[in-house]
Design a protein around this motif. Structure first.
Motif, short mmCIF file in Angstrom:
data_model
loop_
_atom_site.label_atom_id
_atom_site.label_comp_id
_atom_site.label_asym_id
_atom_site.label_seq_id
_atom_site.Cartn_x
_atom_site.Cartn_y
_atom_site.Cartn_z
N ALA A 149 0.86 -1.16 -0.03
CA ALA A 149 -0.12 0.04 -0.06
C ALA A 149 0.76 1.09 0.05
O ALA A 149 0.41 2.32 0.02
CB ALA A 149 -0.80 0.17 1.12
N THR A 150 1.99 1.07 0.13
CA THR A 150 3.31 2.18 0.15
C THR A 150 4.26 1.89 -0.42
O THR A 150 4.53 0.65 -0.88
CB THR A 150 3.76 2.84 1.77
OG1 THR A 150 4.44 1.46 2.12
CG2 THR A 150 2.32 2.94 2.28
N MET A 151 4.97 2.96 -1.13
CA MET A 151 6.05 2.48 -1.55
C MET A 151 7.14 1.66 -1.02
O MET A 151 8.05 1.01 -1.19
CB MET A 151 7.00 4.09 -2.12
CG MET A 151 8.29 3.79 -2.88
SD MET A 151 8.12 3.14 -4.53
CE MET A 151 7.85 4.82 -5.22
N SER A 156 10.26 -3.23 0.26
CA SER A 156 10.79 -4.36 0.77
C SER A 156 10.86 -5.65 -0.08
O SER A 156 11.75 -6.58 0.02
CB SER A 156 9.82 -4.58 2.33
OG SER A 156 10.29 -5.62 2.72
N LEU A 157 9.92 -5.68 -0.95
CA LEU A 157 9.80 -6.88 -1.76
C LEU A 157 11.05 -6.77 -2.81
O LEU A 157 11.49 -7.80 -3.06
CB LEU A 157 8.38 -6.69 -2.74
CG LEU A 157 8.04 -7.97 -3.54
CD1 LEU A 157 6.60 -7.86 -3.93
CD2 LEU A 157 8.64 -7.60 -4.99
N ARG A 213 -7.13 -7.47 5.23
CA ARG A 213 -6.04 -7.03 5.96
C ARG A 213 -4.82 -6.46 5.13
O ARG A 213 -5.04 -6.24 3.74
CB ARG A 213 -5.22 -8.45 6.48
CG ARG A 213 -6.11 -9.41 7.31
CD ARG A 213 -5.83 -8.96 8.89
NE ARG A 213 -7.03 -9.45 9.84
CZ ARG A 213 -6.87 -10.78 10.29
NH1 ARG A 213 -6.12 -11.66 9.68
NH2 ARG A 213 -7.99 -11.04 10.78
N ALA A 214 -4.04 -5.59 5.75
CA ALA A 214 -3.04 -4.88 5.09
C ALA A 214 -1.65 -5.24 5.51
O ALA A 214 -1.70 -5.54 6.76
CB ALA A 214 -3.26 -3.29 5.26
N ILE A 215 -0.77 -5.16 4.52
CA ILE A 215 0.62 -5.44 4.87
C ILE A 215 1.10 -4.81 6.21
O ILE A 215 1.82 -5.23 6.97
CB ILE A 215 1.65 -5.15 3.89
CG1 ILE A 215 1.20 -6.22 2.55
CG2 ILE A 215 3.00 -5.24 4.12
CD1 ILE A 215 2.16 -6.13 1.54
N ARG A 216 0.62 -3.64 6.41
CA ARG A 216 1.10 -2.61 7.31
C ARG A 216 0.81 -3.18 9.01
O ARG A 216 1.35 -2.84 9.58
CB ARG A 216 0.54 -1.49 7.57
CG ARG A 216 -0.85 -1.27 7.46
CD ARG A 216 -1.63 -0.02 7.07
NE ARG A 216 -3.16 0.07 6.99
CZ ARG A 216 -3.75 0.97 6.44
NH1 ARG A 216 -3.32 1.74 5.90
NH2 ARG A 216 -5.17 0.71 6.65
N SER A 222 7.69 -11.62 4.69
CA SER A 222 8.72 -12.25 3.65
C SER A 222 8.43 -12.55 2.28
O SER A 222 7.18 -13.31 2.35
CB SER A 222 9.41 -13.48 4.61
OG SER A 222 9.89 -13.11 5.53
N TYR A 223 9.22 -12.50 1.54
CA TYR A 223 8.79 -12.95 0.00
C TYR A 223 9.85 -13.98 -0.43
O TYR A 223 10.97 -13.87 -0.03
CB TYR A 223 8.94 -11.48 -0.80
CG TYR A 223 7.90 -10.58 -0.70
CD1 TYR A 223 6.47 -10.64 -1.22
CD2 TYR A 223 8.15 -9.39 0.21
CE1 TYR A 223 5.77 -9.64 -0.72
CE2 TYR A 223 7.43 -8.41 0.66
CZ TYR A 223 6.09 -8.63 0.10
OH TYR A 223 5.23 -7.47 0.55
N TYR A 224 9.39 -14.89 -1.30
CA TYR A 224 10.17 -16.09 -1.46
C TYR A 224 9.96 -16.36 -3.13
O TYR A 224 8.91 -16.09 -3.79
CB TYR A 224 9.58 -17.38 -1.00
CG TYR A 224 9.73 -17.36 0.57
CD1 TYR A 224 11.04 -17.69 0.95
CD2 TYR A 224 8.94 -16.67 1.52
CE1 TYR A 224 11.19 -17.61 2.40
CE2 TYR A 224 9.18 -16.77 2.69
CZ TYR A 224 10.18 -17.39 3.28
OH TYR A 224 10.35 -17.33 4.70
#
Length: 381
Positions: A149-151, A156-157, A213-216, A222-224
Motif C-alpha cells: 500500500a506504500t512505496m 521491501s519486496l 488485511r493490510a501489509i502494514r 517475507s517474500y520467496y
C-alpha cells in the motif's frame, strides 16, 4: 508448472458429486501421504461422499468438498503433526527442483539470511507414477493479495528479491523463471486463521470470508522465489524458451546467459506492478496469469531507473544481480521519506470521499504503528 510436463486442468462443467480421473489419482496417494504425516482434504480421501444434498444447486459456495481440482499436479494437505497447511507438487524425478531444493536446504545455504527461496519440506516417492516425486512445500500467497500500500512496502519486496537473486547467483544457481507469479509472500502473520488453498478469499475451513488485511498490520512480510523447475546449476550458458516472461534472448538453439536472463525477468516482474507492459517489446507468456496494472505508474517513477537498468533488450547491457542490488540501494537512499511512506493511489482512482477517508485511515495507521504491536509469525523452517 515448469518441469517440462503439462499440468492438465480438470473441466469445470461436470458433476461435482463425482471424482474426475485426475482426482482419483490423488485419492490413490492418500495412504502414502497419510503415512508420511500429511492429510488430504475430505474430497480426496477413500470412500468420500458429498456433504451436500442432491437438491443443492450451487454447492461450491457453501461446501468445501465441492471444490474441483484446479490442476492435476498440484494439491494441498495439512501436516498432521501441527495442523499446518502444505502445498503438494507432483514433479518429474529428473526435475531440477529436487537437486536445487536439496542444495538450498543444505545447512550453509539454508541459514543464509539472503535465502529467500521456498524451502522443500519433504520429497516423497509417487505411488501412482514411478518416474515422479511429490514435493511438499509451505503454503504461500500471491504477492498482490494484499498488495503493498506504500512505496516502502513495495521496496521491501524489491530488496528481498534482489538480495535473493544475488544469493542464488553467488551459489551458481540461475532461477530462469523468477517472474511475477513465481514470487510469493508468507502471509501467515496477516491471516493467523489461515486461508483456503484453493479459494484464498475464504478462511481455511471455508466457513466464512477471509477478513480484509493490510501489509502494514504485520511486523514483517517475507517474500520467496518459488518454482525452480527451469533452474540451472553451475551453467554459464543454457538454451530453452519456457517460462512466464518472454525475454528477448530465449532460444532453443542459441545459448544465452541464464544469470542475465534472471536480471531481466525480475526487472519485468517489478514493472508488472506499476506499468502497462504489452505489445511486442514485452509479451507475456500464456503460462502466466496476466497481471493487470494495479497502481499509477507515476507513483513509482523513482524506481523506473532501476527497472530500465535491469531490462535492456541486449543481455550484454544488463547489470549483474549484485550491481542491480547496489543500484537499488542508491536509488532508495535518494527517495524522500514522505514518498516512501505515502499512500499509493489505485489505478482506477478514487472519489473525493474515498480519498479523504483513505488518507485519514492511512495517517492514523502510520501514526499508531509507532506504538502498537504488530502481527508476527515463526520462520517457515
Amino acid at each position: 508448472m515448469t518441469d517440462g510436463e503439462s499440468d492438465e486442468d480438470t473441466p469445470w462443467d461436470r458433476d461435482r458429486r463425482k471424482l474426475h480421473p485426475l482426482e482419483t489419482s490423488w485419492v490413490a496417494r492418500y495412504e502414502l501421504l497419510k503415512n508420511h504425516g500429511y492429510l488430504l482434504r475430505p474430497r480426496y480421501r477413500p470412500g468420500w461422499t458429498p456433504s451436500w444434498p442432491a437438491s443443492e444447486r450451487d454447492p461450491e459456495f457453501y461446501y468445501e468438498d465441492s471444490l474441483l481440482l484446479l490442476h492435476s499436479k498440484r494439491l494441498d494437505a495439512n501436516r498432521v503433526s501441527d495442523g499446518k497447511p502444505v502445498f503438494l507438487k507432483l514433479i518429474s524425478r529428473s526435475s531440477p527442483e529436487i537437486e536445487i531444493g536439496r542444495l538450498l536446504a543444505s545447512p550453509a545455504l539454508q541459514n543464509d539470511p539472503r535465502n529467500h527461496c521456498i524451502p522443500v519440506l519433504d520429497i516423497l516417492d509417487d505411488p501412482v507414477h514411478g518416474d515422479r516425486a511429490i514435493l511438499v512445500l509451505p503454503l504461500l500467497r500471491q504477492i498482490d493479495r494484499p498488495p503493498p500500500a506504500t512505496m516502502q512496502e513495495f521496496t521491501s519486496l524489491v530488496e528481498q528479491t534482489l538480495e535473493a537473486l544475488v544469493f542464488l547467483h553467488e551459489n551458481e544457481i540461475a532461477h530462469r523463471d523468477c517472474a511475477f507469479d513465481n514470487i510469493m509472500m508468507d502471509a501467515r502473520a496477516l491471516y493467523p486463521e489461515g486461508w483456503h488453498p484453493q479459494f484464498p478469499f475464504r478462511v481455511s475451513d471455508f466457513k466464512r470470508a477471509l477478513p480484509s488485511r493490510a501489509i502494514r498490520e504485520a511486523d514483517h512480510i517475507s517474500y520467496y522465489f518459488v518454482d525452480f523447475g527451469l533452474s540451472t546449476y553451475k551453467k554459464c550458458l543454457t538454451t530453452g524458451v519456457d517460462g512466464q516472461e518472454r525475454a528477448p534472448e530465449l532460444s532453443d538453439h542459441v545459448p544465452y546467459d541464464p544469470y542475465k536472463l534472471d536480471v531481466h525477468i525480475l526487472g519485468m516482474a517489478y514493472k508488472r506492478f506499476f506499468e502497462s507492459v504489452s505489445g511486442a517489446a514485452a509479451p507475456i507468456s500464456p503460462m502466466s496469469n496476466h497481471v493487470p496494472q494495479i497502481y499509477r505508474a507515476s507513483d513509482f517513477k523513482p524506481l523506473q531507473p532501476l527497472t530500465d537498468f535491469m531490462t535492456p533488450v541486449d543481455p550484454a547491457a544488463r547489470p549483474s544481480a549484485r550491481a542491480a542490488h547496489d543500484r537499488f540501494k542508491e536509488i532508495l537512499a535518494e527517495i524522500p521519506k514522505d514518498e516512501l511512506t505515502g499512500r499509493l493511489i489505485p489505478l482506477d482512482g478514487e472519489t473525493t470521499s474515498e480519498r479523504i477517508w483513505n488518507d485519514i485511515d492511512h495517517f492514523l495507521w502510520t501514526w499508531l504503528s509507532r506504538w502498537t504491536s504488530k502481527r508476527t509469525s515463526k520462520p517457515l523452517v
